[in-house]
Scaffold this active site. Structure first.
Site, short mmCIF file in Angstrom:
data_model
loop_
_atom_site.label_atom_id
_atom_site.label_comp_id
_atom_site.label_asym_id
_atom_site.label_seq_id
_atom_site.Cartn_x
_atom_site.Cartn_y
_atom_site.Cartn_z
N TYR A 1 3.28 9.70 -0.69
CA TYR A 1 4.16 9.08 0.13
C TYR A 1 5.85 9.39 -0.64
CZ TYR A 1 0.39 6.58 2.15
OH TYR A 1 -1.01 6.39 2.95
N LYS B 1 -2.36 6.08 -4.69
CA LYS B 1 -3.70 6.77 -4.09
C LYS B 1 -3.28 8.14 -5.12
CE LYS B 1 -3.69 4.72 0.25
NZ LYS B 1 -2.22 4.51 0.66
N ASP C 1 0.89 -1.24 -0.04
CA ASP C 1 -0.02 0.00 0.05
C ASP C 1 0.89 1.26 -0.04
OD1 ASP C 1 -2.93 0.98 0.56
OD2 ASP C 1 -1.49 2.05 1.82
N LYS D 1 2.59 -0.84 8.82
CA LYS D 1 4.06 -0.32 8.54
C LYS D 1 4.94 -0.46 9.61
CE LYS D 1 6.98 3.34 9.02
NZ LYS D 1 7.51 3.98 10.21
N HIS E 1 -7.21 9.58 -2.44
CA HIS E 1 -6.70 9.64 -1.05
C HIS E 1 -7.40 10.24 -0.02
CE1 HIS E 1 -2.24 9.26 0.78
NE2 HIS E 1 -3.47 9.01 1.61
P1 NAD Z 1 0.41 1.85 11.86
O1 NAD Z 1 -0.61 1.69 12.73
O2 NAD Z 1 0.84 0.53 10.75
O3 NAD Z 1 1.74 2.06 13.04
C1 NAD Z 1 2.98 1.69 12.49
C2 NAD Z 1 3.85 1.89 13.64
O4 NAD Z 1 3.78 1.06 14.47
C3 NAD Z 1 5.34 1.75 13.33
O5 NAD Z 1 5.89 2.90 12.78
C4 NAD Z 1 6.21 1.11 14.48
O6 NAD Z 1 6.18 2.36 15.77
C5 NAD Z 1 5.07 0.51 15.33
N1 NAD Z 1 5.03 -1.09 14.93
C6 NAD Z 1 4.88 -1.43 13.81
N2 NAD Z 1 4.87 -2.87 14.00
C7 NAD Z 1 5.12 -2.97 15.22
C8 NAD Z 1 5.36 -4.24 15.97
N3 NAD Z 1 5.21 -5.61 15.72
N4 NAD Z 1 5.64 -4.29 17.31
C9 NAD Z 1 5.74 -2.72 18.11
N5 NAD Z 1 5.37 -1.93 17.22
C10 NAD Z 1 5.24 -1.76 15.91
O7 NAD Z 1 0.71 3.36 10.99
P2 NAD Z 1 0.51 3.86 9.74
O8 NAD Z 1 1.81 3.59 9.17
O9 NAD Z 1 0.08 5.15 9.92
O10 NAD Z 1 -0.50 2.78 8.96
C11 NAD Z 1 -0.21 1.84 8.14
C12 NAD Z 1 -0.25 2.13 6.73
O11 NAD Z 1 -1.70 2.54 6.34
C13 NAD Z 1 0.49 3.17 6.25
O12 NAD Z 1 1.94 2.82 5.99
C14 NAD Z 1 -0.28 3.59 4.89
O13 NAD Z 1 -0.08 2.53 3.80
C15 NAD Z 1 -1.62 3.46 5.43
N6 NAD Z 1 -2.32 4.70 5.64
C16 NAD Z 1 -3.10 5.43 4.93
C17 NAD Z 1 -3.70 6.49 5.25
C18 NAD Z 1 -4.64 7.03 4.49
O14 NAD Z 1 -5.10 8.42 4.48
N7 NAD Z 1 -5.14 6.62 3.29
C19 NAD Z 1 -3.28 7.05 6.34
C20 NAD Z 1 -2.32 6.74 7.19
C21 NAD Z 1 -1.81 5.48 6.81
#
Ligand code: NAD
Length: 273
Positions: free
Chosen positions: A50, A75, A45, A230, A108
């Site tokens: 990004y 997106k 994704d 992520k 997006h």
């Molecule tokens: P997320 O909820 O996936 O959290 C990521 C964070 O959680 C990492 O940086 C790390 O600090 C922690 N983490 C990850 N795996 C872990 C583990 N196993 N143990 C402990 N900590 C851990 O946050 P995100 O990146 O905001 O969301 C995931 C994805 O969603 C993004 O990468 C993107 O692809 C998508 N996204 C989309 C939008 C949108 O507007 N459409 C907005 C935000 C994110």
């Protein structure tokens, strides 16, 4: 690990777990996406916003997997809701990704103050009909935005990608999506990591001999949503994949759902411009 797929309303399907690359720095993207693909992820994704589509494309090329085993989402960036601008931005995405089609292309943000998301949707419908976007959908659309797409468009979005995690269940949007055969994708499924300190999650994780992150991701998939956590840490990228060989009880599920505090971590869709 076998990652299940969910059917989409257009006859295609999406792997229920993927790797999200928001805030993965462009210069690390190739290596981290390659790590994810080697670990077994088949769904990536990304987004024009990004600025790392090129790295995603380089990893896909380096992995050498059959294209039809991969599911790639990008997106439309906010500046390009005008029809021709949307088509041009999509062309640039394919070029950056080095692909001839994406599996899913999303608007997006709805940007209701700009007021052009129906126009942008028209461009996405053309891309869908051309086959260069195998499925199209929305991101951050509230029911009132989706109602306009359903009334004025000709293609029903295949997915709606919105903020969902234990502090923000987003139940109203999930229910609207379900009612209209739209798959819900949960962004920031781990609440950017902030929800993971919760003692309820720690207890459930101990009970199942898992980590809090695995328990939260399992909660999402048992609710039927798609997730793409992520991480920039290879061990966590692998850990986040190991959620299909255990099951949360109804009681566990209810306890996690009960953590809802109606607290967004990201922007409200009505206020993002
Ligand atoms: P997320 O909820 O996936 O959290 C990521 C964070 O959680 C990492 O940086 C790390 O600090 C922690 N983490 C990850 N795996 C872990 C583990 N196993 N143990 C402990 N900590 C851990 O946050 P995100 O990146 O905001 O969301 C995931 C994805 O969603 C993004 O990468 C993107 O692809 C998508 N996204 C989309 C939008 C949108 O507007 N459409 C907005 C935000 C994110």
């Amino acid at each position: 690990t076998e990652i299940p797929s969910l059917p989409l309303n257009n006859g295609t399907s999406v792997p229920q777990l993927g790797y999200g690359v928001f805030k993965v720095p462009p210069e690390q993207t190739r290596e981290l996406v390659l790590t994810a693909l080697e670990a077994g992820y088949r769904h990536i994704d990304t987004a024009q916003m990004y600025r790392n589509e090129r790295g995603v494309g380089e990893a896909i090329a380096a992995a050498g997997l059959p294209r039809d085993e991969l599911f790639v989402t990008t997106k439309l960036n906010n500046a390009f809701h005008e029809h021709d601008a949307a088509l041009e931005a999509f062309d640039r995405s394919l070029e950056e990704l080095g692909l001839d089609h994406v599996d899913l292309f999303l608007i997006h943000w709805p940007l209701p103050a700009v007021g052009r998301f129906v126009e942008a949707w028209g461009a996405l419908e053309e891309l869908y009909r051309s086959g260069r976007a195998r499925a199209i959908g929305t991101s951050n659309f509230q029911p009132q935005h989706l109602r306009r797409i359903l009334a004025e468009g000709t293609v029903v979005p295949a997915v709606n990608q919105v903020e969902i995690h234990p502090w923000f269940g987003n139940e109203e949007v999930r229910a609207f999506d379900a009612e209209h055969d739209i798959v819900t994708e949960a962004w920031s499924p781990l609440g950017r990591g902030r929800v993971l300190e919760d003692p309820t999650l720690a207890r459930i994780a101990t009970d199942h001999d898992r980590t809090p992150a695995q328990v939260v991701l399992r909660w999402h998939v048992q609710r039927g949503d798609v997730v793409f956590p992520k991480s920039a840490t290879p061990s966590r990228i692998r850990e986040n994949l190991e959620i299909f060989d255990f099951e949360l009880s109804g009681e566990d599920m209810a306890a996690i759902t009960g953590l809802d505090r109606d607290e967004r971590i990201g922007s409200h869709p009505d206020h993002m411009n």
